[in-house]
Enzyme design. Structure first.
Site, mmCIF file in Angstrom:
data_model
loop_
_atom_site.group_PDB
_atom_site.id
_atom_site.type_symbol
_atom_site.label_atom_id
_atom_site.label_comp_id
_atom_site.label_asym_id
_atom_site.label_seq_id
_atom_site.Cartn_x
_atom_site.Cartn_y
_atom_site.Cartn_z
ATOM 1 N N HIS A 132 -3.253 -18.946 -0.283
ATOM 2 C CA HIS A 132 -3.771 -19.647 -1.463
ATOM 3 C C HIS A 132 -2.656 -19.940 -2.477
ATOM 4 C CE1 HIS A 132 -8.181 -19.257 -0.867
ATOM 5 N NE2 HIS A 132 -7.821 -18.232 -0.111
ATOM 6 N N GLU A 169 -2.847 -21.881 -4.997
ATOM 7 C CA GLU A 169 -3.423 -22.023 -6.351
ATOM 8 C C GLU A 169 -3.603 -20.665 -7.034
ATOM 9 O OE1 GLU A 169 -5.091 -21.870 -3.665
ATOM 10 O OE2 GLU A 169 -7.128 -21.117 -3.992
ATOM 11 N N CYS A 204 -7.322 -22.563 2.987
ATOM 12 C CA CYS A 204 -8.207 -21.519 3.516
ATOM 13 C C CYS A 204 -9.473 -22.143 4.101
ATOM 14 C CB CYS A 204 -8.479 -20.490 2.422
ATOM 15 S SG CYS A 204 -8.979 -18.900 3.118
HETATM 16 N N1 LIG Z 1 -10.931 -17.743 0.844
HETATM 17 C C1 LIG Z 1 -11.491 -18.509 1.735
HETATM 18 O O1 LIG Z 1 -11.450 -19.738 1.641
HETATM 19 C C2 LIG Z 1 -12.219 -17.836 2.868
HETATM 20 C C3 LIG Z 1 -12.534 -18.769 4.007
HETATM 21 C C4 LIG Z 1 -13.578 -18.227 4.939
HETATM 22 N N2 LIG Z 1 -14.797 -17.977 4.235
HETATM 23 C C5 LIG Z 1 -13.079 -16.997 5.642
HETATM 24 O O2 LIG Z 1 -13.497 -15.914 5.305
HETATM 25 O O3 LIG Z 1 -12.267 -17.092 6.526
#
Ligand SMILES: NC(=O)CC[C@H](N)C(=O)O
Length: 224
Positions: free
Chosen positions: A195, A197, A86
């Site tokens: 994600h 994890e 992400c």
């Molecule tokens: N969960 C995250 O890593 C979000 C990544 C980034 N802040 C976004 O909103 O795209």
């Protein structure tokens, strides 16, 4: 296998991913503050999700200037493993370690959901625990997840088999070619918006993400 989890001001998935590598997989894991300049002890660098530096300007645009990033670039040049999840994926594109960019989601909303993904390639250490074409479900949570690359770059990464995960069914954010995760040409650097994890402990009702980390164990740290 030694894992290091980078921590920037604003990272918020760092402990979640360390829980997976240290507590679920029993691997030595250390947190790496972004000002560190020696990560030569690590086999795998994890750049976790979150809001590095508040994600002002553009997600990942400031984090890529952190002192540790020079070492991360060297780590990648040595063929060692790096995964950006992400915000980590955004940092890797900003640092030029992965091609393309992550732009604002098509509908301009932050999305928090679970989404099916297709495993496009399972002959890399990251994905070999999955079956080719397997559909898994992982959480997503981002505001800037729309993968974009110019036409030439896009056809290069498709031709080289660098797309590892694609959104299956609905495309949540407008990513080109439904791209959810890619690797570099050598295959040692992986970036993905979903994600793994957050779906690694069966107590949470879904452990589809665990194999991604498990697959790496015992693999040579250096790919050719
Ligand atoms: N969960 C995250 O890593 C979000 C990544 C980034 N802040 C976004 O909103 O795209």
């Amino acid at each position: 296998m030694k894992f290091g989890v980078l921590v920037f001001p604003g990272s918020n998935c760092d402990r979640d991913v360390a829980y997976v590598t240290r507590d679920l997989l029993g691997q030595p894991t250390r947190m790496v503050w972004h000002q560190e300049t020696d990560i030569s002890d690590l086999d795998v660098v994890i750049i976790p999700g979150g809001f590095s530096y508040g994600d002002y300007l553009r997600c990942g645009a400031i984090a890529r200037f952190s002192p540790v990033m020079q070492q991360v670039i060297e780590h990648s040049q040595q063929g060692r493993f790096i995964i950006g999840i992400c915000n980590g994926f955004q940092v890797l594109t900003e640092a030029g370690l992965l091609p393309g960019v992550l732009a604002r989601n098509q509908d301009l909303h932050f999305i928090c959901d679970r989404t099916p993904l297709k495993v496009e390639r399972n002959n890399l250490p990251w994905t070999q625990g999955y079956a080719q074409g397997e559909v898994i479900t992982l959480p997503i949570a981002h505001g800037e997840g729309r993968y974009y690359a110019d036409e030439k770059t896009l056809s290069e990464i498709e031709d080289n088999g660098q797309v590892l995960f694609r959104y299956h069914g609905e495309n949540p954010n407008g990513s080109l070619n439904n791209i959810a995760g890619i690797c570099n040409r050598q295959g040692n650097v992986l970036g993905m918006m979903p994600h793994p994890e957050r779906a690694a402990d069966s107590v949470l009702g879904n452990s589809d993400g665990l194999k991604l980390f498990q697959s790496l164990l015992g693999k040579a740290a250096v790919l050719v």
